[in-house]
Each structure stands twice: as C-alpha cells, then as structure tokens.
Design a protein around this motif. Structure first.
Motif, PDB file in Angstrom:
ATOM      1  N   VAL A 158      16.550 -52.067  -5.653  1.00 50.17           N
ATOM      2  CA  VAL A 158      17.511 -52.827  -6.462  1.00 50.17           C
ATOM      3  C   VAL A 158      17.514 -52.363  -7.916  1.00 50.17           C
ATOM      4  O   VAL A 158      18.471 -52.594  -8.645  1.00 50.17           O
ATOM      5  CB  VAL A 158      17.262 -54.342  -6.377  1.00 50.17           C
ATOM      6  N   LEU A 159      16.410 -51.739  -8.336  1.00 46.81           N
ATOM      7  CA  LEU A 159      16.268 -51.199  -9.701  1.00 46.81           C
ATOM      8  C   LEU A 159      15.592 -49.851  -9.624  1.00 46.81           C
ATOM      9  O   LEU A 159      14.744 -49.635  -8.756  1.00 46.81           O
ATOM     10  CB  LEU A 159      15.351 -52.080 -10.553  1.00 46.81           C
ATOM     11  N   LEU A 199       9.276 -41.922 -11.259  1.00 50.19           N
ATOM     12  CA  LEU A 199      10.277 -42.966 -11.034  1.00 50.19           C
ATOM     13  C   LEU A 199       9.558 -44.274 -10.758  1.00 50.19           C
ATOM     14  O   LEU A 199       8.508 -44.294 -10.123  1.00 50.19           O
ATOM     15  CB  LEU A 199      11.160 -42.631  -9.832  1.00 50.19           C
ATOM     16  N   ARG A 200      10.132 -45.342 -11.252  1.00 53.41           N
ATOM     17  CA  ARG A 200       9.605 -46.674 -10.984  1.00 53.41           C
ATOM     18  C   ARG A 200      10.795 -47.563 -10.681  1.00 53.41           C
ATOM     19  O   ARG A 200      11.886 -47.340 -11.192  1.00 53.41           O
ATOM     20  CB  ARG A 200       8.839 -47.185 -12.199  1.00 53.41           C
ATOM     21  N   GLY A 201      10.574 -48.573  -9.860  1.00 51.42           N
ATOM     22  CA  GLY A 201      11.675 -49.443  -9.533  1.00 51.42           C
ATOM     23  C   GLY A 201      11.228 -50.679  -8.790  1.00 51.42           C
ATOM     24  O   GLY A 201      10.044 -50.997  -8.719  1.00 51.42           O
ATOM     25  N   ALA A 202      12.213 -51.363  -8.227  1.00 48.80           N
ATOM     26  CA  ALA A 202      11.966 -52.576  -7.455  1.00 48.80           C
ATOM     27  C   ALA A 202      12.821 -52.531  -6.201  1.00 48.80           C
ATOM     28  O   ALA A 202      13.872 -51.899  -6.176  1.00 48.80           O
ATOM     29  CB  ALA A 202      12.304 -53.809  -8.286  1.00 48.80           C
ATOM     30  N   PHE A 203      12.324 -53.218  -5.170  1.00 49.58           N
ATOM     31  CA  PHE A 203      13.080 -53.313  -3.926  1.00 49.58           C
ATOM     32  C   PHE A 203      13.045 -54.760  -3.439  1.00 49.58           C
ATOM     33  O   PHE A 203      12.174 -55.534  -3.835  1.00 49.58           O
ATOM     34  CB  PHE A 203      12.519 -52.365  -2.850  1.00 49.58           C
ATOM     35  N   ALA A 204      14.031 -55.107  -2.628  1.00 46.29           N
ATOM     36  CA  ALA A 204      14.100 -56.444  -2.031  1.00 46.29           C
ATOM     37  C   ALA A 204      13.834 -56.313  -0.540  1.00 46.29           C
ATOM     38  O   ALA A 204      14.425 -55.466   0.128  1.00 46.29           O
ATOM     39  CB  ALA A 204      15.470 -57.061  -2.269  1.00 46.29           C
ATOM     40  N   LEU A 205      12.918 -57.130  -0.055  1.00 45.87           N
ATOM     41  CA  LEU A 205      12.629 -57.111   1.377  1.00 45.87           C
ATOM     42  C   LEU A 205      13.820 -57.671   2.150  1.00 45.87           C
ATOM     43  O   LEU A 205      14.362 -58.711   1.789  1.00 45.87           O
ATOM     44  CB  LEU A 205      11.402 -57.970   1.677  1.00 45.87           C
ATOM     45  N   VAL A 231      17.420 -47.517 -17.322  1.00 45.12           N
ATOM     46  CA  VAL A 231      17.136 -48.291 -16.114  1.00 45.12           C
ATOM     47  C   VAL A 231      18.456 -48.667 -15.460  1.00 45.12           C
ATOM     48  O   VAL A 231      19.420 -49.020 -16.146  1.00 45.12           O
ATOM     49  CB  VAL A 231      16.269 -49.546 -16.406  1.00 45.12           C
ATOM     50  N   GLN A 232      18.510 -48.536 -14.143  1.00 44.84           N
ATOM     51  CA  GLN A 232      19.764 -48.785 -13.420  1.00 44.84           C
ATOM     52  C   GLN A 232      19.583 -49.893 -12.400  1.00 44.84           C
ATOM     53  O   GLN A 232      18.610 -49.886 -11.634  1.00 44.84           O
ATOM     54  CB  GLN A 232      20.206 -47.539 -12.671  1.00 44.84           C
TER      55      GLN A 232
END
Length: 192
Positions: A35-36, A56-62, A112-113
């Motif tokens: 998601v990010l 790279l760093r980011g976030a995800f949604a389960l 950041v996207q």
C-alpha cells in the motif's frame, strides 16, 4: 547473496530451509498487497554514489483471507537480499506510534508513494504519528551514531600509532606493543 533463502551457503538445518521457503512464499503472495513504498537511505536523501545499493521500504495490507485462522500471518516481508522491507499496516502504525526512526522515515521521506487508497489514507494521517517521543527515539539514534563515530576515531588513532611503532628498528615485540597500547588506553582492572 545466494539463492532465495538469503544465505550465502545452503541452509544447514531443515528449519532454516523451511523458514526460507515460508518467507519466499509470503513474499510471492503478499508483495502484490503493498500500500506504500519508498526508496530510503542514501538514494532518498541524495547521498548515493555508484556503489550505493537501493533500499526500499513500505507497507502491505493482509488480505482478509489471511486474517482469520490459527496460523499467525507474517507482519514483515523482507526480500531475500535484505534490500526491501515491508511491514503489515498495523505493525507500521504501532512502530510509528513508538516514533521508530525507520518507520517515520518511510512515512515522511520525499518520494513516498501511496499504491492504493489505504496507503493514501496512511499518508494523509501521518502527522498523527509525530509526538514528543521523537526526541527520545531520534536522540538515542543520534547518540548511538556519535558513539560509533567516536569509537572509530579512537581505533583510527590507535591504528596509526601502532603502525608507527611497527616501523621502528628493531620492531617492538608483541608484549611491548601490548604494554604501550595499555598505557594509551588505560582501563580499570576488573574486580574479583
């Protein structure tokens, strides 16, 4: 690094192989749920050179199907080479509330996207994570960096001194070098 399990040599234990296979399977299935995402480190701040790696760093949604069940879903996705790290959104929020420097860098780094609506919502709400805890977390980080720099400086000074001693004719014995170094950097004797 080596194969997809991330170690340079084959895993020595069946557990290591199982862990690597689970990590790779989670990466393959959840990487699409990001998601990010942002470049961090030297590339993000204009400090990269030709030898700098891209982090790279980011976030995800389960996905919903991963949230119900007996097995605990992964809260981190880390690429086999360690250059890409993604946190599950709730973990990202917990880390940001603690003023974790790496998490806050992700949220505020230029470039950041948001990759979907949830990512956009997180970025819109990122100012909510700014608190007085920043002083402690970033202060501790800065102090640790200063301590490392200070230790490096002391090591460099001792290295130059030892190299000078080694050019003496005749060169000092190892025992004599030890005595000289002890005199340079006296330490209290351990108590028994």
């Amino acid at each position: 690094r080596g194969p997809s399990h991330g170690w340079g040599s084959p895993p020595r234990r069946e557990g290591q192989l199982h862990f690597a296979q689970r990590r790779e399977a989670a990466w393959q299935r959840l990487h699409a749920c990001r998601v990010l995402e942002a470049r961090v480190g030297s590339h993000a701040w204009g400090l990269a050179d030709e030898t700098s790696d891209v982090d790279l760093r980011g976030a995800f949604a389960l996905p919903f199907s991963w949230t119900g069940g007996l097995a605990e879903p992964p809260l981190d996705l880390v690429s086999a080479d360690g250059s890409s790290t993604y946190w599950e959104v709730s973990k990202l929020a917990h880390q940001a509330l603690r003023a974790d420097p790496n998490t806050l860098e992700l949220l505020f780094v230029p470039g950041v996207q948001a990759l979907d609506e949830l990512g956009a919502w997180v970025l819109e709400a990122r100012d909510a994570f700014v608190s007085k805890l920043l002083f402690g977390s970033f202060g501790r980080y800065a102090l640790s960096q200063l301590q490392k720099l200070s230790a490096s400086q002391r090591l460099a000074e001792h290295r130059d001194t030892v190299l000078t001693w080694l050019t003496e004719d005749p060169p000092p014995t190892l025992e004599a070098l030890g005595r000289r170094l002890a005199a340079l950097s006296p330490r209290a004797a351990p108590s028994q």
